[in-house]
Motif scaffolding. Sequence first.
Motif, PDB file in Angstrom:
ATOM      1  N   GLY A  72     -35.569 -73.861 -47.664  1.00 30.34           N
ATOM      2  CA  GLY A  72     -35.263 -74.597 -48.883  1.00 30.34           C
ATOM      3  C   GLY A  72     -34.555 -73.825 -49.976  1.00 30.34           C
ATOM      4  N   PHE A 119     -28.946 -77.117 -43.268  1.00 24.65           N
ATOM      5  CA  PHE A 119     -29.994 -77.153 -44.279  1.00 24.65           C
ATOM      6  C   PHE A 119     -29.442 -76.898 -45.675  1.00 24.65           C
ATOM      7  CE2 PHE A 119     -32.382 -76.966 -40.449  1.00 24.65           C
ATOM      8  CZ  PHE A 119     -33.468 -77.782 -40.721  1.00 24.65           C
ATOM      9  N   PRO A 171     -36.598 -79.037 -37.169  1.00 22.12           N
ATOM     10  CA  PRO A 171     -37.113 -80.299 -36.645  1.00 22.12           C
ATOM     11  C   PRO A 171     -36.057 -81.049 -35.846  1.00 22.12           C
ATOM     12  CG  PRO A 171     -36.624 -80.493 -38.974  1.00 22.12           C
ATOM     13  CD  PRO A 171     -36.425 -79.062 -38.613  1.00 22.12           C
ATOM     14  N   GLN A 201     -45.978 -88.353 -35.768  1.00 22.47           N
ATOM     15  CA  GLN A 201     -45.242 -88.242 -34.509  1.00 22.47           C
ATOM     16  C   GLN A 201     -46.075 -88.742 -33.350  1.00 22.47           C
ATOM     17  OE1 GLN A 201     -43.730 -84.293 -33.791  1.00 22.47           O
ATOM     18  NE2 GLN A 201     -42.833 -84.207 -35.813  1.00 22.47           N
ATOM     19  N   PRO A 210     -29.178 -83.807 -42.878  1.00 20.97           N
ATOM     20  CA  PRO A 210     -30.425 -83.276 -43.430  1.00 20.97           C
ATOM     21  C   PRO A 210     -30.134 -82.153 -44.416  1.00 20.97           C
ATOM     22  CG  PRO A 210     -30.101 -82.567 -41.158  1.00 20.97           C
ATOM     23  CD  PRO A 210     -29.032 -83.544 -41.466  1.00 20.97           C
ATOM     24  N   GLY A 211     -30.916 -82.151 -45.420  1.00 25.74           N
ATOM     25  CA  GLY A 211     -30.782 -81.046 -46.367  1.00 25.74           C
ATOM     26  C   GLY A 211     -29.718 -81.287 -47.412  1.00 25.74           C
ATOM     27  N   MET A 236     -42.474 -78.392 -52.597  1.00 26.89           N
ATOM     28  CA  MET A 236     -41.353 -77.547 -52.994  1.00 26.89           C
ATOM     29  C   MET A 236     -40.045 -78.298 -52.821  1.00 26.89           C
ATOM     30  SD  MET A 236     -40.656 -73.724 -51.704  1.00 26.89           S
ATOM     31  CE  MET A 236     -39.388 -72.753 -52.439  1.00 26.89           C
ATOM     32  N   HIS A 237     -39.140 -78.031 -53.738  1.00 34.13           N
ATOM     33  CA  HIS A 237     -37.840 -78.711 -53.661  1.00 34.13           C
ATOM     34  C   HIS A 237     -36.991 -78.157 -52.525  1.00 34.13           C
ATOM     35  CE1 HIS A 237     -38.204 -80.931 -57.359  1.00 34.13           C
ATOM     36  NE2 HIS A 237     -38.692 -79.853 -57.940  1.00 34.13           N
ATOM     37  N   GLY A 238     -35.953 -78.878 -52.265  1.00 31.64           N
ATOM     38  CA  GLY A 238     -34.928 -78.334 -51.378  1.00 31.64           C
ATOM     39  C   GLY A 238     -35.314 -78.279 -49.917  1.00 31.64           C
ATOM     40  N   ARG A 239     -36.428 -78.895 -49.568  1.00 25.84           N
ATOM     41  CA  ARG A 239     -36.848 -78.817 -48.179  1.00 25.84           C
ATOM     42  C   ARG A 239     -36.565 -80.124 -47.471  1.00 25.84           C
ATOM     43  NH1 ARG A 239     -41.440 -74.694 -46.967  1.00 25.84           N
ATOM     44  NH2 ARG A 239     -40.669 -73.146 -48.432  1.00 25.84           N
ATOM     45  N   VAL A 240     -36.258 -79.999 -46.236  1.00 28.21           N
ATOM     46  CA  VAL A 240     -36.100 -81.197 -45.423  1.00 28.21           C
ATOM     47  C   VAL A 240     -37.485 -81.742 -45.150  1.00 28.21           C
ATOM     48  CG1 VAL A 240     -35.384 -82.035 -43.172  1.00 28.21           C
ATOM     49  CG2 VAL A 240     -34.000 -80.364 -44.378  1.00 28.21           C
ATOM     50  N   LYS A 241     -37.667 -83.021 -45.392  1.00 25.73           N
ATOM     51  CA  LYS A 241     -38.984 -83.610 -45.133  1.00 25.73           C
ATOM     52  C   LYS A 241     -39.049 -84.038 -43.681  1.00 25.73           C
ATOM     53  CE  LYS A 241     -39.669 -85.240 -49.799  1.00 25.73           C
ATOM     54  NZ  LYS A 241     -39.364 -86.376 -50.655  1.00 25.73           N
ATOM     55  N   ILE A 242     -40.086 -83.639 -43.032  1.00 31.93           N
ATOM     56  CA  ILE A 242     -40.215 -84.064 -41.638  1.00 31.93           C
ATOM     57  C   ILE A 242     -41.528 -84.789 -41.443  1.00 31.93           C
ATOM     58  CG2 ILE A 242     -38.705 -82.327 -40.612  1.00 31.93           C
ATOM     59  CD1 ILE A 242     -41.229 -80.730 -39.958  1.00 31.93           C
ATOM     60  N   LYS A 243     -41.556 -85.594 -40.405  1.00 32.76           N
ATOM     61  CA  LYS A 243     -42.762 -86.374 -40.106  1.00 32.76           C
ATOM     62  C   LYS A 243     -43.893 -85.431 -39.707  1.00 32.76           C
ATOM     63  CE  LYS A 243     -39.923 -90.141 -38.566  1.00 32.76           C
ATOM     64  NZ  LYS A 243     -39.213 -90.671 -37.411  1.00 32.76           N
ATOM     65  N   THR A 300     -31.318 -80.461 -56.472  1.00 28.27           N
ATOM     66  CA  THR A 300     -31.974 -79.251 -56.946  1.00 28.27           C
ATOM     67  C   THR A 300     -31.207 -78.671 -58.126  1.00 28.27           C
ATOM     68  OG1 THR A 300     -32.406 -78.818 -54.666  1.00 28.27           O
ATOM     69  CG2 THR A 300     -32.896 -77.065 -56.190  1.00 28.27           C
ATOM     70  N   ASP A 353     -35.185 -89.927 -47.554  1.00 30.72           N
ATOM     71  CA  ASP A 353     -35.654 -90.809 -48.622  1.00 30.72           C
ATOM     72  C   ASP A 353     -34.540 -91.140 -49.617  1.00 30.72           C
ATOM     73  OD1 ASP A 353     -37.694 -88.208 -50.173  1.00 30.72           O
ATOM     74  OD2 ASP A 353     -35.588 -88.276 -49.598  1.00 30.72           O
ATOM     75  N   GLU A 381     -31.295 -83.246 -50.763  1.00 32.24           N
ATOM     76  CA  GLU A 381     -32.261 -82.428 -51.492  1.00 32.24           C
ATOM     77  C   GLU A 381     -31.552 -81.350 -52.305  1.00 32.24           C
ATOM     78  OE1 GLU A 381     -34.863 -84.409 -48.680  1.00 32.24           O
ATOM     79  OE2 GLU A 381     -32.892 -83.494 -48.488  1.00 32.24           O
ATOM     80  N   SER A 382     -30.596 -80.719 -51.666  1.00 31.79           N
ATOM     81  CA  SER A 382     -30.005 -79.578 -52.352  1.00 31.79           C
ATOM     82  C   SER A 382     -29.134 -80.016 -53.518  1.00 31.79           C
ATOM     83  CB  SER A 382     -29.207 -78.728 -51.361  1.00 31.79           C
ATOM     84  OG  SER A 382     -28.257 -79.529 -50.731  1.00 31.79           O
ATOM     85  N   GLU A 438     -34.692 -86.878 -35.109  1.00 33.90           N
ATOM     86  CA  GLU A 438     -35.435 -88.139 -35.256  1.00 33.90           C
ATOM     87  C   GLU A 438     -36.713 -87.979 -36.076  1.00 33.90           C
ATOM     88  OE1 GLU A 438     -34.714 -86.641 -32.404  1.00 33.90           O
ATOM     89  OE2 GLU A 438     -36.420 -86.597 -31.007  1.00 33.90           O
ATOM     90  N   ASP A 439     -37.119 -86.728 -36.284  1.00 40.33           N
ATOM     91  CA  ASP A 439     -38.343 -86.512 -37.046  1.00 40.33           C
ATOM     92  C   ASP A 439     -38.085 -86.316 -38.536  1.00 40.33           C
ATOM     93  OD1 ASP A 439     -39.851 -86.705 -34.772  1.00 40.33           O
ATOM     94  OD2 ASP A 439     -39.773 -84.560 -34.360  1.00 40.33           O
ATOM     95  N   ILE A 440     -36.822 -86.397 -38.955  1.00 39.29           N
ATOM     96  CA  ILE A 440     -36.517 -86.145 -40.357  1.00 39.29           C
ATOM     97  C   ILE A 440     -36.600 -87.443 -41.151  1.00 39.29           C
ATOM     98  CG2 ILE A 440     -34.687 -85.397 -41.931  1.00 39.29           C
ATOM     99  CD1 ILE A 440     -33.797 -83.498 -39.646  1.00 39.29           C
ATOM    100  N   ILE A 441     -37.217 -87.366 -42.296  1.00 34.95           N
ATOM    101  CA  ILE A 441     -37.344 -88.558 -43.141  1.00 34.95           C
ATOM    102  C   ILE A 441     -36.239 -88.523 -44.192  1.00 34.95           C
ATOM    103  CG2 ILE A 441     -38.821 -89.778 -44.766  1.00 34.95           C
ATOM    104  CD1 ILE A 441     -41.205 -88.309 -43.354  1.00 34.95           C
TER     105      ILE A 441
END
Lengths: 502, 586
Positions: B47, B344, B553, A13, B570-571, A1-8, B578, B561, B574-575, B556-559
Motif C-alpha cells: 500500500g 498495485f 490476490p 471465499q 486493482p490498486g 490502512m489506506h492504499g491497499r487492495v481490498k480482498i475477500k 490517497t 468499491d 485507492e492510490s 476474482e478475489d478483489i473487491i
Amino acid sequence: MHGRVKIKSTAQQEEEKRKEKEKKLKAFVSARDAVLKKRSAGEHDEEALQLTRQLLSSNPDFATLWNYRREVLLHLETLREKDEVQKLYESELHFIEACLKVNPKSYGCWHHRTWVNTRLPQPDWTRELGLCDRCLSLDERNFHCWDYRRVVVKASGVSVEQELQFTDRLIGSNFSNYSSWHYRSTLLPQLHPQPFHSHRVCEEQLLKEYELSHNAFFTDPNDQSAWFYYRWLLGRGVCVCVCLELLCICEDTSAHPMLCVCVCVYVCVCVCVCNLDDLHVCVCICGRSELSVEKSSVLQAELQSCNQLLELEPQNKWCLLTIILLMRALDPLGHEKETLAHFQTLKEVDPMRSTYYSDLCSKFLIENTILKMEYAEVRVFSLSNKNLTTLCHLDQLLFVTHINLSSNQLLRLPPHFAMLQCLEVLEADDNAIENLEGLYHLPKLEEVSLRNNQICKLSDLESLASCTKLTRLDLRGNPVHRTAHIESELSQLLPRVTALSL
Amino acid sequence: MARISQIEGNFQFRERSQWWSVTMLSVCVHFPGLTESVIAAACSRVGQSVLHLDRRNYYAGNWASFTFNGLLSWIEQYKQEVPITELEQVWRSLIDEGEDAVPLSALDSSISNLEVFCYARLHEVSEPKEDQHTSDISEPSQSQEEKESQLSSSPADPTVEVQKKITYQKLVKEGRRFNIDLVSKLMYSRGALVDLLIKSNVSRYAEFKNIGRILTYRNGKVEQVPCSRADVFASKQLTVVEKRMLMKFLTFCLDFEQHPEEYQDYTEKPFREFLKNKKLTENLQHFILHSIAMVTQHTLTEEGLKATQHFLRCLGRYGNTPFLFPLYGLGEIPQCFCRMCAVFGGIYCLRHSVECLVVDKVSNKVKAVIDTRGQRISCSHFVVEDSYIRDEQRQSTAYRQISRAVLITDRSVLPSESDQQISMVTIPPLESSAPAVRMVELCSSSMTCMPGTYLVHLTCSSSGKAQEDLAPVISQLFHVSTIPGEEPSEVLWVMYFNMRDTSALDSSSYSLPSNVHVCTGPDDSLCSDYSIKLAESVFHHILPDEEFCPPAPNPEDIIYDGDGPQAKGPGFDESTNTECLESSQE
C-alpha cells in the motif's frame, strides 16, 4: 490502512466455493437422472452423447455412463457413412483424452479407448503411441497406460527393436522403473534368442545387459529393480526331468496313496504322488540351483563385479545376496565358508528379514550336504550344529537311512518328512521341536532321539504310533515328562517301543 | 510484456503527473535493477505509493534484456555517452532554508571496456570470389582484429557453406527475436528468487525453461557432467566404481551436517583437499569442485559441502538439473516485479531522473528529490542504485568488476540429439591465475535468439579487461576463424564488456542520510539470491512491520468499491484517493 487492495476474506471465499460446489452437485445429479432415464427408455441419440459427455468430463469413473455411450455409438454407427463413423470415433478419442486429464488412472477411460480403437475404421496408432508416451512421461508407473500401450503395440505391429529402444529411453530417464525392466526382459529373448533355447537371451546381448545392470546398481545399490533384472539375467534354474526308473518302496498300499520315486538325470530327484492306475499324472518338485549353469567364466566375472561393489558397500543386502547366489552357482562347496559369513552380515544389516535369510541358509546347507553325500555315495545324512531353521529338499533324501539333525534350531518335523521311507535312525537332539507331524508312516524307522526339545503334550507323539518298527525312543529333556502318568500312557500309545528314555 | 508495462507506467504517469508533483510519496525508486524492482513491488504491494524513475528509456538498468537491434543502439549510446550539463541553477532555487542538497551522479560508469566483433558476413554471397571483399564490412564497431579476421576468412567449401551461414544482415533483420541480457544468471530451483516468485505470485507473469544439461571443459574438450541419478546411470565416461563413489559422495553431501566426523578435520582446509582425501578420482574431483559445488581451489570444505548440498537439493524439483531460466531472458524478472508494482499502483517514468536529494539539516533525512525537469517531489524514502552515487558520498570504492562476453553462434558447443537445450558450462581456470568462467548457452526455444543460432553468455570475475579474460576461453571452446583457408567461424558475433560489481559494498560504504537506501548492482555469482536478500533487508528497513511480498490476490478475489470510470485495475482507485501517506510513521 489506506492504499491497499481490498480482498475477500477466507470465509467469504469459502462460502463462495461452497455455493459453487452445491450448484455443481445439483447440476450433476439432475443430469445423471436424465441420462439414466433416457437409457431405461432405450433412447440412443446425440443428446445422450451430449449428456454423458458432460457428466463424464467431470467424473470419468462412472462406468455405467461409458456403457451407455458404447450402446449409443454402436447404434449411431449403423446409421452413418464410413467417413462419418471415422469422425464420430475420432471425436470420441479427443473426448477421452480430456477425461484422462481429469483422472489418468480411470479404468473406464482406458477401457473405452481400447474399445473405440477396435471400432475405428482407420485407427491412428502413431498418435496412440504418442499419447502413451506422454502419459508415461507424466507417470511412468501408470499401469493402465502400460496395459493400453501393449494393446496398441500389438495392434500396430511396432517392431520389437523399437520397443527395446523405448525401454532404453525409459530406463535412462529413471532406472527405478520396474515396469520398463520387466518389459525389457520379455523383449530380449524375442530379439536376441539363444540358439536352441529360445526363451533365453544370447550371450553377446547378455553381456551388454549385465553392463546395464552394473551401471544401475553401482549408481544406486539400494534400488531393487535392477537387482531383480540382474537375477533374471543370471538365470533361474531350469530342470528337464526324464524318468529312468520307477521304484516302488511303499508296502502298505491301502493306508495312503502310493508313493513312487523317479530318479532323474542330473541327480535331480522328483517325487511323484499318484494313484496306481493313474501313473502318468505326475507332480514334479525339482530344481536345486537358483541360477542356471551359464558359462562359469561369465559368472566368475559377474562375481568379481559384485565383490567390487561389496568392497565399496559392505552393508548392501542386494549385493550380498547376489554374491551368495553367484557363489552357489559357481562352486557351492568351495564357497561355503564365505557364504555363511555373508549370511551372517545379511542378518545383521537387514534384521527384518533375518528369518528368511536363516531359512535360505538352511536350504543351501542342506543342498551342500546332499552334494557331499552324493560324492561319498553314502546313505547317512548328517547336519548337526549348523543353525538350521527349516528342512527342505527332503525329496532328495529318499534313500537315506540315518539322519542326524542335532543342535540346530528346528521347530518341527514337517509333514513331508514322511517321504523318508528308508529312514531307520533319526537323531534330532537339542533343537526346539514341538511338532512331529512328519514322523508318520515311516516303515523302517527304528530309533528316534529327541533329547532337549519342546515336546509338551502326549498328543504330539501320536503320529509315532504309525511307525510300526519304532523300538527306541529318547525324550529326555522335554516338557512332556511333566505330564502325569506319562510312562503308562506312552506304553499304551507306543506298545512296541522297548527302550524309552524320559 | 515489456511494452505493456511501459505503456501502463507511462499512462499512469501522464494521468497523474500533476498529482505526484505536489503530494508526498512514500518511496522513490531510482534506476530500477532487480533489487530495486523487488523493493518497489514489495512496497507497492503493502500500500505504499511508489514512484519509479529511470534516466534510461528501457527497464531494469543493468539487468536489462535487449533485442539485437536494441543492443546495437545501447552500444551506440554507450559510445556517445557524455556528461549532461547540470542544471544547478534550476534546482538551487528549490532548496529551502534548513535544507541541504545532495546531487546525484548523472553519468553511469558501471559499464566499461565495451568491444564488439563481427565474424558473420554482411550479406549473402552468391559469387564465392567476391566473398573476401564483401565480408570485411561489419557493424557497428570495427576493430583491428575484426578487420583482419574478416579479410582472411575464405571458406573451404564456399558454395555449400556460404548458403548455410547466417549473415549479419540476417541477424539485424531477425533482431527482434533476440533477448540479450546484460547480466547472465540462472535460477536455482530452490533459490531465494524462485521462492519469492512463488510466494508473491509474481511467477504468473513469466514462463520458465529447465536447463537441459550441465557441461564442463576438461582436457581440451567439452563433456557432460553427470549430476543427477539418471545422468550418473547413463554416463559413459565414468567407470562403475566411479559411479558408486560419486553417488556415495553426493548422498553424503545431502545431509553432511549429520556426519560431522567425516569432515571435521578439514573445516580449516580447502574443499579440494577434502575431495582428494575422500579418494575420489580426478574425474570426479573435477566434476564436484567445478561443476557441482562450483567453487574455487581455495574454498573451504564446509562452504564447498554447502554449495554441493544446495545444488543437490535443487535437483529434481523442475527437472534433471537444478536450474531454471526465464523465457525471453533474465530481464523479464525485474519487469515482472515492475508489473506487480504497477498493478498495485506504482508509477513508472522513464527518461527522467533525479538531479539531487533534498536533505533536512536537522533530522539529516531526505525529505524530497528534485528531478531533471526542476520539479520537487516529496518522499519519505529514496532507493537508488549504486551507480548514481557520486564519489563524494562514498566512504569506500572497493568494488570489483565482472567480465562479460555475449556470443551469437550457429552451433552448439556440444551438439547432441536435441538442439533445443539450454546448457550451463563450467570452465575451470585455464591457467592458475585466470578466473573460472561460467558459460550459459541459450537455444532459440528459450526465446532469446533466432532459430538456427545460439546465444552464449560468458561471465567471470575480472582480472583484467573482459576481452583479455574471456577471449582465450572463447578461442578454446569455439572455432573462430583467424587462419586463411579455414571454414567460416561458428561464432557470428561477439561483444565484450566489464560491469561494475558493487556487491561487496554495504550501507557503511556511503555517507548518506539514513532514509536513502543504496542498492548494489548485480554480483558475479550464478544466482540472484544476493539481490533478493538485499531487497528483503532494505524492505524491512523501510517498513519493519510489514510482510515482504505476501501473495498477490487472484483477480476474482478483489473487491472493487470505487465504481468511478477510472476503476480500471486493482490498486488504481485507492492510490488516487490517497493524499498523504502515513509512511512517515516509521
